[in-house]
Design an enzyme around this catalytic site. Structure first.
Site, short mmCIF file in Angstrom:
data_model
loop_
_atom_site.label_atom_id
_atom_site.label_comp_id
_atom_site.label_asym_id
_atom_site.label_seq_id
_atom_site.Cartn_x
_atom_site.Cartn_y
_atom_site.Cartn_z
N LYS A 53 0.80 -1.23 0.00
CA LYS A 53 0.00 0.00 0.00
C LYS A 53 0.84 1.29 0.00
CE LYS A 53 -4.44 -1.26 0.31
NZ LYS A 53 -5.50 -0.71 -0.51
N SER A 308 0.39 -9.92 -0.68
CA SER A 308 0.18 -8.47 -0.61
C SER A 308 0.56 -7.84 0.72
CB SER A 308 -1.27 -8.13 -0.94
OG SER A 308 -2.13 -8.82 -0.04
#
Length: 415
Positions: A53, A308
């Site tokens: 992110k 992720s």
């Protein structure tokens, strides 16, 4: 149609090169053997804030004007995006206000404060990402600050797309499949744009948690839809509504979206930890959990799974283990009415339980007159095939029972 161009991802890659880790792309021997393919893990769990992110957050904030930066930024996030924004605020020395659901694991809240330092204020509000999102938008307008969207913004999508740049820079041979998790869709849209641009034959597979399939619904309705209820367990991917921009890009580029039950995700988390010493959060395990559904198609192929994020709270491990056992059919809960005679419980243990069955929970449901009341009994099995014989023995001994494992109302009430 809005879109994000390859050039924007290449620019983002340049913007980010001194700020983020270029994370490794590792051939995983165990998973390659299990699925009879060449399976690579893109290790974004090793990123500077332990998730991808930071890429989108920094890229967006870096592109703000001086004047916009001076007013500060606002974001809403269940954790990873918040950490990316906080880290960016500290690095660029600008003020940030971060709205997080009150249900966010404590570990994620403290990480945000750690990364943001004195530049960041955390506001805990609401039960879901969508609740804090609504509050953040209100605050943003009120204070005239810039909102840093977690996924639905071209700069954010371009930033996440740099994961794709690194993947293609690190492999010699063509990639047949890329599996990546979908929450709001920023990662899939960004990585998809770059990889399809360079390697159109690569199949892109998005993976959603079964309890929060917002992209699947959006594509089915050909428009973003807001889900009424979601399972918040896979917190990094549990959003009620995907982005407009990300939906349009995913609609064009994704070859498939698969849904994975939350219990299956838990099994994958435990396997990655036990077999590879890799700590992943639920959203990070989604692509691995999807491989069983693609076993035949990926045999003999080159496959990449984007891990992720690795922001898993150790406090959740008990719940993760429990959900995994339930999913695998190794744990069952019963309400059992024991016959009203002395030694009935002893008889149950000796005559009904199998040699490898284990009682993990036992409590009488009536607080007074315990001996006559029904009991809540949790039983853990060694293997799935022990279930039928256990039930048969209960019937044979005339034990009255109700299994509540698959009754959502009773299960949530009692467990």
């Amino acid at each position: 149609m809005h879109t994000v161009k390859m050039e924007e991802i290449i620019v983002a890659n340049h913007v980010l090169k001194d700020v983020i880790e270029k994370t490794p792309l590792q051939l995983n021997k165990r998973l390659s053997e299990r699925y009879d393919c060449h399976l690579y893990l893109k290790r974004e769990d090793l990123q500077v804030v332990r998730s991808f992110k930071i890429r989108g957050a920094y890229n967006l904030i870096r592109h703000l004007s001086e004047e916009e930066r001076s007013r500060g930024v606002v974001c809403a996030s269940a954790g990873n995006h918040a950490q990316g924004v906080a880290y960016s605020c500290q690095l660029l020395q600008i003020r940030g206000t971060i709205f997080m659901p009150a249900t966010t694991p404590r570990q994620k809240v403290s990480q945000v404060k750690l990364f943001g330092g004195s530049y960041v204020e955390v506001v805990l509000v609401g039960d879901t990402f969508d609740d804090s999102f609504a509050e953040a938008m209100k605050y943003c307008l009120q204070e005239n600050m810039t909102f840093v969207h977690p996924f639905d913004d071209p700069y954010v999508v371009a930033g996440q797309g740099t994961v794709g740049v690194e993947i293609l820079n690190d492999v010699e041979e063509p990639i047949d499949y890329v599996f990546m998790s979908i929450g709001g869709g920023g990662l899939a849209a960004g990585v998809g744009t770059y990889i399809k641009g360079i390697s159109p034959s690569t199949k892109l597979i998005g993976v959603e948690p079964a309890g929060a399939a917002s992209m699947t619904e959006a594509l089915a309705h050909d428009d973003v839809v807001t889900l009424d209820e979601i399972d918040k367990f896979v917190d990094g991917a549990a959003v009620k509504q995907v982005g407009q921009l990300t939906r349009e890009i995913c609609k064009e580029l994704l070859d498939d979206i698969v849904l994975v039950p939350e219990g299956k995700v838990c099994t994958s988390i435990l396997e990655l930890y036990n077999e590879n010493a890799i700590v992943v959060e639920p959203a990070g395990a989604l692509p691995i959990a999807a491989l069983d559904l693609y076993r035949e198609q990926i045999a003999g192929k080159n496959v990449v799974c984007v891990i992720s994020g690795g922001n898993n709270d150790i406090d959740r491990m008990q719940e993760i283990k429990e959900r995994s056992l339930l999913y695998e059919g190794l744990k069952h809960y019963f309400i059992i009415n024991f016959p009203q005679r002395a030694g009935a419980l002893r008889e149950f243990i000796d005559g009904v339980l199998g040699p490898h069955d284990d009682i993990t929970r036992f409590e009488y449901t009536k607080k007074n007159n315990k001996e006559n009341g029904p009991a809540l009994v949790g039983i853990e099995l060694k293997c799935q095939s022990d279930y039928e014989p256990l039930v048969e023995r209960m019937k044979k001994h005339g034990i009255r029972y109700v299994e509540i494992t698959h009754d959502p109302y009773l299960f949530n009430l009692l467990i």
